[in-house]
Design a protein around this motif. Sequence first.
Motif, PDB file in Angstrom:
ATOM      1  N   ASP A  37       0.998  -1.077  -0.204  1.00  0.00           N
ATOM      2  CA  ASP A  37       0.218   0.461  -0.147  1.00  0.00           C
ATOM      3  C   ASP A  37       0.834   1.562  -0.240  1.00  0.00           C
ATOM      4  O   ASP A  37       0.524   2.243  -1.022  1.00  0.00           O
ATOM      5  CB  ASP A  37      -1.125   0.181   1.349  1.00  0.00           C
ATOM      6  CG  ASP A  37      -2.530  -1.345   1.202  1.00  0.00           C
ATOM      7  OD1 ASP A  37      -3.212  -0.643   0.143  1.00  0.00           O
ATOM      8  OD2 ASP A  37      -2.225  -2.071   1.906  1.00  0.00           O
ATOM      9  N   SER A  46      -2.360   3.089  -8.428  1.00  0.00           N
ATOM     10  CA  SER A  46      -2.598   1.771  -7.376  1.00  0.00           C
ATOM     11  C   SER A  46      -1.746   0.808  -6.970  1.00  0.00           C
ATOM     12  O   SER A  46      -1.328   0.049  -7.750  1.00  0.00           O
ATOM     13  CB  SER A  46      -3.954   1.219  -9.124  1.00  0.00           C
ATOM     14  OG  SER A  46      -3.573   0.714  -8.928  1.00  0.00           O
ATOM     15  N   LYS A  47      -2.772  -0.226  -6.573  1.00  0.00           N
ATOM     16  CA  LYS A  47      -2.042  -1.327  -5.672  1.00  0.00           C
ATOM     17  C   LYS A  47      -2.076  -2.511  -6.983  1.00  0.00           C
ATOM     18  O   LYS A  47      -0.641  -2.930  -7.094  1.00  0.00           O
ATOM     19  CB  LYS A  47      -2.122  -1.450  -4.038  1.00  0.00           C
ATOM     20  CG  LYS A  47      -1.783  -2.751  -3.885  1.00  0.00           C
ATOM     21  CD  LYS A  47      -1.840  -3.137  -2.635  1.00  0.00           C
ATOM     22  CE  LYS A  47      -2.954  -3.840  -1.807  1.00  0.00           C
ATOM     23  NZ  LYS A  47      -3.074  -4.319  -0.025  1.00  0.00           N
ATOM     24  N   PRO A  48      -2.897  -2.578  -7.682  1.00  0.00           N
ATOM     25  CA  PRO A  48      -3.021  -3.783  -8.366  1.00  0.00           C
ATOM     26  C   PRO A  48      -2.063  -3.489  -9.329  1.00  0.00           C
ATOM     27  O   PRO A  48      -1.763  -4.200 -10.077  1.00  0.00           O
ATOM     28  CB  PRO A  48      -4.788  -3.040  -8.475  1.00  0.00           C
ATOM     29  CG  PRO A  48      -5.240  -2.780  -7.675  1.00  0.00           C
ATOM     30  CD  PRO A  48      -4.293  -2.198  -6.627  1.00  0.00           C
ATOM     31  N   LEU A  49      -2.119  -2.105 -10.391  1.00  0.00           N
ATOM     32  CA  LEU A  49      -1.056  -2.272 -11.187  1.00  0.00           C
ATOM     33  C   LEU A  49       0.646  -2.132 -10.608  1.00  0.00           C
ATOM     34  O   LEU A  49       1.005  -3.190 -11.302  1.00  0.00           O
ATOM     35  CB  LEU A  49      -1.048  -0.607 -11.038  1.00  0.00           C
ATOM     36  CG  LEU A  49      -0.343  -0.106 -12.369  1.00  0.00           C
ATOM     37  CD1 LEU A  49      -1.277  -0.767 -13.893  1.00  0.00           C
ATOM     38  CD2 LEU A  49      -0.446   1.689 -12.915  1.00  0.00           C
ATOM     39  N   TYR A  51       1.228  -4.738  -8.612  1.00  0.00           N
ATOM     40  CA  TYR A  51       0.899  -6.157  -8.455  1.00  0.00           C
ATOM     41  C   TYR A  51       0.826  -6.670 -10.105  1.00  0.00           C
ATOM     42  O   TYR A  51       1.706  -7.525 -10.227  1.00  0.00           O
ATOM     43  CB  TYR A  51      -0.189  -6.521  -7.616  1.00  0.00           C
ATOM     44  CG  TYR A  51       0.077  -6.734  -6.279  1.00  0.00           C
ATOM     45  CD1 TYR A  51       0.507  -7.918  -5.737  1.00  0.00           C
ATOM     46  CD2 TYR A  51      -0.699  -5.682  -5.498  1.00  0.00           C
ATOM     47  CE1 TYR A  51       0.816  -7.563  -4.803  1.00  0.00           C
ATOM     48  CE2 TYR A  51      -0.268  -6.320  -4.140  1.00  0.00           C
ATOM     49  CZ  TYR A  51       0.232  -6.864  -3.387  1.00  0.00           C
ATOM     50  OH  TYR A  51       0.132  -7.540  -1.902  1.00  0.00           O
ATOM     51  N   LEU A  52       0.170  -5.691 -10.717  1.00  0.00           N
ATOM     52  CA  LEU A  52       0.716  -6.266 -12.484  1.00  0.00           C
ATOM     53  C   LEU A  52       1.781  -6.805 -12.891  1.00  0.00           C
ATOM     54  O   LEU A  52       2.324  -7.322 -13.679  1.00  0.00           O
ATOM     55  CB  LEU A  52      -0.333  -5.383 -12.591  1.00  0.00           C
ATOM     56  CG  LEU A  52      -0.995  -5.718 -14.659  1.00  0.00           C
ATOM     57  CD1 LEU A  52      -1.717  -6.904 -14.418  1.00  0.00           C
ATOM     58  CD2 LEU A  52      -1.642  -4.240 -15.428  1.00  0.00           C
ATOM     59  N   SER A  56       4.846  -9.730  -6.922  1.00  0.00           N
ATOM     60  CA  SER A  56       4.700 -10.018  -5.607  1.00  0.00           C
ATOM     61  C   SER A  56       5.644  -9.137  -4.704  1.00  0.00           C
ATOM     62  O   SER A  56       6.223  -8.287  -5.446  1.00  0.00           O
ATOM     63  CB  SER A  56       5.009 -10.968  -5.277  1.00  0.00           C
ATOM     64  OG  SER A  56       6.475 -11.727  -5.671  1.00  0.00           O
TER      65      SER A  56
END
Lengths: 214, 214
Positions: A37, A46-49, A51-52, A56
């Motif tokens: 975060d 964004s956090k999903p980006l 990870y994308l 990890s």
Amino acid sequence: MGAVKTRRMPRAVREQQMLDAAVRIFGQRGYTAASMDDIAELAGVSKPLVYLYLNSKEDLFLAVIRREAAALTEAVRAGVRPDQPADRRLWHGLLAFFEHTARHPDAWSVLHLQARTHGEPFAGEAAAMRAAIVTFVTQLIAVAARDAHRDPDLPDHEVAGLAEALVGAAESLAAWANTADGIGARQAAGTLMNFAWAGLGSLMAGRRWSPPGE
Amino acid sequence: MGAVKTRRMPRAVREQQMLDAAVRIFGQRGYTAASMDDIAELAGVSKPLVYLYLNSKEDLFLAVIRREAAALTEAVRAGVRPDQPADRRLWHGLLAFFEHTARHPDAWSVLHLQARTHGEPFAGEAAAMRAAIVTFVTQLIAVAARDAHRDPDLPDHEVAGLAEALVGAAESLAAWANTADGIGARQAAGTLMNFAWAGLGSLMAGRRWSPPGE
């Protein structure tokens, strides 16, 4: 280079921004306490980006270690000019090292402390970087000894030990300079040259120190 | 001292056995991977007894750090005889350090690697031990400089930097000697004296190294 800040930034640029943010968070909070975060927020994505792109926390940490290890070894190599006499090669190498670690204290904290003690594959990456620097310093010392033509018997394992001592001293001084007030890269490099070079210089000139009467 | 192995061993003795086992497990597997089951098994006691005596994995790790830090600093202090000339004081101090770390490689791994990077209060204990050793070495160097009467202008921060360099070199060589084949304590101490003393010795004699033509 005239790039305009837009939401449609190239992936490579975005990735470097995430890595920049990750270096700061990992370096200042430590690997365990660092959160994805905080890294996403500091990178402005964004956090999903995150990870994308980086998959990890483990992969992100590994990418940070690899990028910063490459930058540090490259800085040291670039600092040393092979056409110079041995003491200047060492001086410029040390200066490059201390300037780099002073400019990138979080990266140094990641490489020197965080990467070494959170298991594999991180410790292996940090060890590989350190081994590359020790090898580079070993070659510097071996060439200097050969140039000096004074101590043909300086055995390989002693040269290896001297390189380990020099690298350990530099690591310790980098951490010290980054926390003590008013100690600059130039002063740290000067202190280490005065500690190490006159010592190495004496060795090259065949003036060994021997244990007392034993 | 004539003690007989029984089930009714004094608490203090049992505790030391648990700490002995904990040093090995923490040193060889790392703090995170070490389990209280393994420590209890190696100590030959039940796990509840380990918790009864040492309370938690955190408290056990802290007790290990404190015991091993005290043992290492005491070994170094005991090695240095104050009536000797400066180079011999340093030589015997280094020899004591490398002999101790060679005899207790797991303890050295706990102090040098594990304790520094698993947050507080562990890092603070390790830092306090290191600071005590740096202070001790700083005094050795300051006294040597005063005895030499050659460089009254060796400033305090330079002496502090030299001590940091020496301690860092010793830490690096201890890790190297414990992993490289056939490098004994005496050889590691000799390499460091040849690296450091002739350098420090030149400084004491007022022979400084200076950056080239700058």
